[in-house]
Design a protein around this motif. Sequence first.
Motif, PDB file in Angstrom:
ATOM      1  N   VAL A  87      15.417  22.429  -9.822  1.00 34.25           N
ATOM      2  CA  VAL A  87      16.093  21.158  -9.484  1.00 34.25           C
ATOM      3  C   VAL A  87      15.999  20.816  -7.945  1.00 34.25           C
ATOM      4  N   ALA A  88      16.241  21.783  -6.990  1.00 32.80           N
ATOM      5  CA  ALA A  88      16.161  21.560  -5.491  1.00 32.80           C
ATOM      6  C   ALA A  88      14.637  20.958  -5.068  1.00 32.80           C
ATOM      7  N   LEU A  89      13.540  21.727  -5.972  1.00 28.55           N
ATOM      8  CA  LEU A  89      12.352  21.108  -5.424  1.00 28.55           C
ATOM      9  C   LEU A  89      11.927  19.662  -6.207  1.00 28.55           C
ATOM     10  N   THR A  90      12.273  19.747  -7.338  1.00 27.58           N
ATOM     11  CA  THR A  90      12.343  18.157  -7.801  1.00 27.58           C
ATOM     12  C   THR A  90      12.985  17.013  -6.834  1.00 27.58           C
ATOM     13  N   PHE A  91      14.121  17.580  -6.447  1.00 28.79           N
ATOM     14  CA  PHE A  91      15.102  16.475  -5.655  1.00 28.79           C
ATOM     15  C   PHE A  91      14.361  16.140  -4.204  1.00 28.79           C
ATOM     16  N   PHE A  92      13.871  17.544  -3.572  1.00 28.36           N
ATOM     17  CA  PHE A  92      12.924  17.152  -2.405  1.00 28.36           C
ATOM     18  C   PHE A  92      11.678  16.463  -2.702  1.00 28.36           C
ATOM     19  N   LEU A  93      10.969  16.642  -3.685  1.00 32.29           N
ATOM     20  CA  LEU A  93       9.753  15.915  -4.005  1.00 32.29           C
ATOM     21  C   LEU A  93       9.961  14.422  -4.034  1.00 32.29           C
ATOM     22  N   LEU A  94      11.211  14.328  -4.937  1.00 31.19           N
ATOM     23  CA  LEU A  94      11.470  12.623  -5.252  1.00 31.19           C
ATOM     24  C   LEU A  94      12.141  11.952  -3.834  1.00 31.19           C
ATOM     25  N   LEU A  95      12.502  12.882  -3.085  1.00 33.38           N
ATOM     26  CA  LEU A  95      13.084  12.166  -1.842  1.00 33.38           C
ATOM     27  C   LEU A  95      12.036  11.941  -0.970  1.00 33.38           C
ATOM     28  N   THR A  96      10.780  12.695  -1.080  1.00 33.96           N
ATOM     29  CA  THR A  96       9.557  12.423  -0.241  1.00 33.96           C
ATOM     30  C   THR A  96       8.915  11.196  -0.824  1.00 33.96           C
ATOM     31  N   VAL A  97       8.935  10.957  -2.025  1.00 40.18           N
ATOM     32  CA  VAL A  97       8.405   9.680  -2.731  1.00 40.18           C
ATOM     33  C   VAL A  97       9.124   8.648  -2.274  1.00 40.18           C
ATOM     34  N   SER A  98      10.451   8.723  -2.226  1.00 41.01           N
ATOM     35  CA  SER A  98      11.230   7.472  -1.892  1.00 41.01           C
ATOM     36  C   SER A  98      10.978   6.951  -0.471  1.00 41.01           C
ATOM     37  N   TYR A  99      10.272   7.696   0.261  1.00 41.86           N
ATOM     38  CA  TYR A  99       9.990   7.322   1.640  1.00 41.86           C
ATOM     39  C   TYR A  99       8.706   6.577   1.825  1.00 41.86           C
ATOM     40  N   LEU A 100       7.778   6.681   0.588  1.00 41.28           N
ATOM     41  CA  LEU A 100       6.667   5.988   0.641  1.00 41.28           C
ATOM     42  C   LEU A 100       6.791   4.649   0.605  1.00 41.28           C
ATOM     43  N   PRO A 101       6.037   3.871   1.213  1.00 40.05           N
ATOM     44  CA  PRO A 101       6.257   2.209   1.093  1.00 40.05           C
ATOM     45  C   PRO A 101       5.789   1.704  -0.270  1.00 40.05           C
ATOM     46  N   ALA A 106       2.593  -5.787   2.161  1.00 41.42           N
ATOM     47  CA  ALA A 106       1.332  -6.285   2.958  1.00 41.42           C
ATOM     48  C   ALA A 106       1.225  -5.597   4.236  1.00 41.42           C
ATOM     49  N   ALA A 107       2.041  -4.606   4.675  1.00 41.56           N
ATOM     50  CA  ALA A 107       1.886  -3.888   5.866  1.00 41.56           C
ATOM     51  C   ALA A 107       1.252  -2.597   5.706  1.00 41.56           C
ATOM     52  N   ASN A 108       0.897  -2.398   4.433  1.00 41.89           N
ATOM     53  CA  ASN A 108       0.432  -0.935   4.143  1.00 41.89           C
ATOM     54  C   ASN A 108      -0.858  -0.747   4.546  1.00 41.89           C
ATOM     55  N   PRO A 109      -1.117   0.452   5.152  1.00 42.65           N
ATOM     56  CA  PRO A 109      -2.328   0.809   5.856  1.00 42.65           C
ATOM     57  C   PRO A 109      -3.726   0.521   5.014  1.00 42.65           C
ATOM     58  N   ASP A 110      -3.611   0.504   3.737  1.00 46.67           N
ATOM     59  CA  ASP A 110      -4.826   0.384   2.614  1.00 46.67           C
ATOM     60  C   ASP A 110      -4.843  -1.080   2.273  1.00 46.67           C
ATOM     61  N   ASN A 112      -6.431  -3.554   3.549  1.00 46.82           N
ATOM     62  CA  ASN A 112      -7.218  -4.305   4.860  1.00 46.82           C
ATOM     63  C   ASN A 112      -8.283  -4.812   4.191  1.00 46.82           C
ATOM     64  N   GLU A 113      -9.151  -5.448   4.815  1.00 44.22           N
ATOM     65  CA  GLU A 113     -10.189  -6.548   4.266  1.00 44.22           C
ATOM     66  C   GLU A 113     -11.054  -5.917   3.325  1.00 44.22           C
ATOM     67  N   VAL A 114     -11.265  -4.521   3.161  1.00 43.59           N
ATOM     68  CA  VAL A 114     -11.840  -3.912   2.253  1.00 43.59           C
ATOM     69  C   VAL A 114     -11.600  -4.357   0.757  1.00 43.59           C
ATOM     70  N   ALA A 115     -10.268  -3.937   0.535  1.00 47.68           N
ATOM     71  CA  ALA A 115      -9.635  -4.380  -0.611  1.00 47.68           C
ATOM     72  C   ALA A 115      -9.694  -5.676  -1.228  1.00 47.68           C
ATOM     73  N   GLN A 116      -9.359  -6.637   0.010  1.00 53.52           N
ATOM     74  CA  GLN A 116      -9.420  -7.984  -0.450  1.00 53.52           C
ATOM     75  C   GLN A 116     -10.733  -8.355  -0.860  1.00 53.52           C
ATOM     76  N   ARG A 117     -12.050  -7.965  -0.109  1.00 47.83           N
ATOM     77  CA  ARG A 117     -13.276  -8.323  -0.496  1.00 47.83           C
ATOM     78  C   ARG A 117     -13.622  -7.967  -2.031  1.00 47.83           C
ATOM     79  N   TYR A 118     -12.925  -6.485  -2.123  1.00 50.36           N
ATOM     80  CA  TYR A 118     -13.360  -6.072  -3.562  1.00 50.36           C
ATOM     81  C   TYR A 118     -12.678  -6.831  -4.625  1.00 50.36           C
TER      82      TYR A 118
END
Lengths: 320, 108, 120
Positions: A87-101, A106-110, A112-118
């Motif tokens: 349970v603790a492992l699941t909790f910590f992993l989900l907590l980390t996932v919730s910090y992801l953008p 629009a401000a994500n690092p991925d 950029n113009e490469v993805a837009q061109r594709y």
Amino acid sequence: MSKLKQTQDYEKTASFKFFRWISGEKDPYIGTIEMQEQSEHQVEDDTITERMWEKQMIIDEIYDVDHNRILTKFHKLYKIAAVLFCVALTFFLLLTVSYLPRTGNAANPDNNEVAQRYIESGLQETGAVNIVSGMILTYRAFDTFGETNVLFIATVCVMILLMVDEKTLEERSEARLNSGRIKDDIILQMTAKFLVPFILIFGIYVILNGQNSPGGGFSGGAILGAGLILYANAFGIKPTQRFFNEKVYRIAKVSALCMYGCIGLYYYTMGANHLADHIPNGIPGHILSGGIILPIDICVGLEVACTMYAFYALFKRGGL
Amino acid sequence: MTKEALELIYSNIYYVVLIVLALMLFVCLVRAIRGPRIADRIVAVNMMGTMVMVGIAVLSLLLKEGFLVDICLIYAMISFLAVIVITKIYVREYIKEHQKEVEEDEHH
Amino acid sequence: MSIIEHIRLLTGGVFLLGGLVLFALELYGIYHMKYVLNRMHAAAIGDTLGISFCLIGLMIFSGWNWTTLKMALVVLFLWWSSPVSSHLISRLEVETNPELSKHLKKGTLEEITESKEEQS
């Protein structure tokens, strides 16, 4: 006039000894340090009996479930602790996932113009409705080539480790017990007779539709491999070897990889120099569209199908 | 009834179905953990696969993407194949061990 | 909204709900039965009829589509392959359980034939 020393005096000097050591006439250790030969380590009988007695004592005293209270407490705590840990492992992993953008921010690092061109000119330049397939097989075709190479190397390694020649395999299978296995099950054979063509056709459909719907070479190849495994399971290895033995496997795998390399090479040189390539892009949404994607999909599909079946056969019986 | 109201009704139905399926999946998982024999576990995993297939079909209608039903078909094939291979391998290994034990008993 | 939309919503909903009820019955059966060979009877309900009702309901929701055809193919494939899976699992259970006669009413085939030979 130079004075030359006498031989006996010269032999006492340091330079004589130095030059003798360099030339290797005399080994400085032999004759000065005594070394004994090593003998094998003898284990005495007393130590053997003592070790056996200790082992028995451990088994009797410590693993004695009825009288060892610490052991029973540990068993009870172990279950609770295991659940708590999960349970603790699941909790910590989900907590980390919730910090992801958030995806698509629009401000994500991925973003950029490469993805837009594709996304913007993907359909136009590759001719594929499914942008992912179009991207991995035209813009990033070299990476996919590396992945196909990895599959090839993986099967080669497994063959090195596990493969036994046919004669030993036949001797082994005669000596093995043949009774009682689920062998020649008539229900399974009837089912496989009707289902295997269906599965193979479905695999070919997924491969050919790589540019229009999700699928492509990799998943289609996996389905083809699954169909072959079903056939080999239902009927045994001898009927399968009539149409898929080691020779066919070798030819299919090597030629698929080489064809991918040649097509890719042709396309890289044409595309990098902005020359027109001979495979047209076609109407998006039709089967014969997407230019380079269709031939590469077929090569990748063959490769993956051979890999799947080879892993199954090599692990099960040691030969294709 | 306007079109938006209809869409809303359909979406709500799909959400409810998905939640109920998720709960039933969890119950199946408990059976898979508890079952004393191996066949219990294989049956429970098969059931979970069937419920997941219904879930995939519902998702394909919820997201209005028609090709997700292909994945449903692939999943059915692969789970069927997995059951076949597992049963064959387990029976073979069990009989090998059993024969060895019978031979050892005969020796002693 | 025309009457057809009403009918489609109702029939599709009834089928989908019926499928979910069958899944719930299957789950109850799995917990109520005591032995795995009995539990497979309950599991087969969900594998064949449960998913058929659910997918027929979804087919009605979706209309005349390629998606509908693919769902019909899924149903057919499952009808074909699910009994074979049950057959293989039951074979696994029979061949690897040393205490099988405890769960049977009369005994395995060998025991019945032996007892008949002893009687005659």
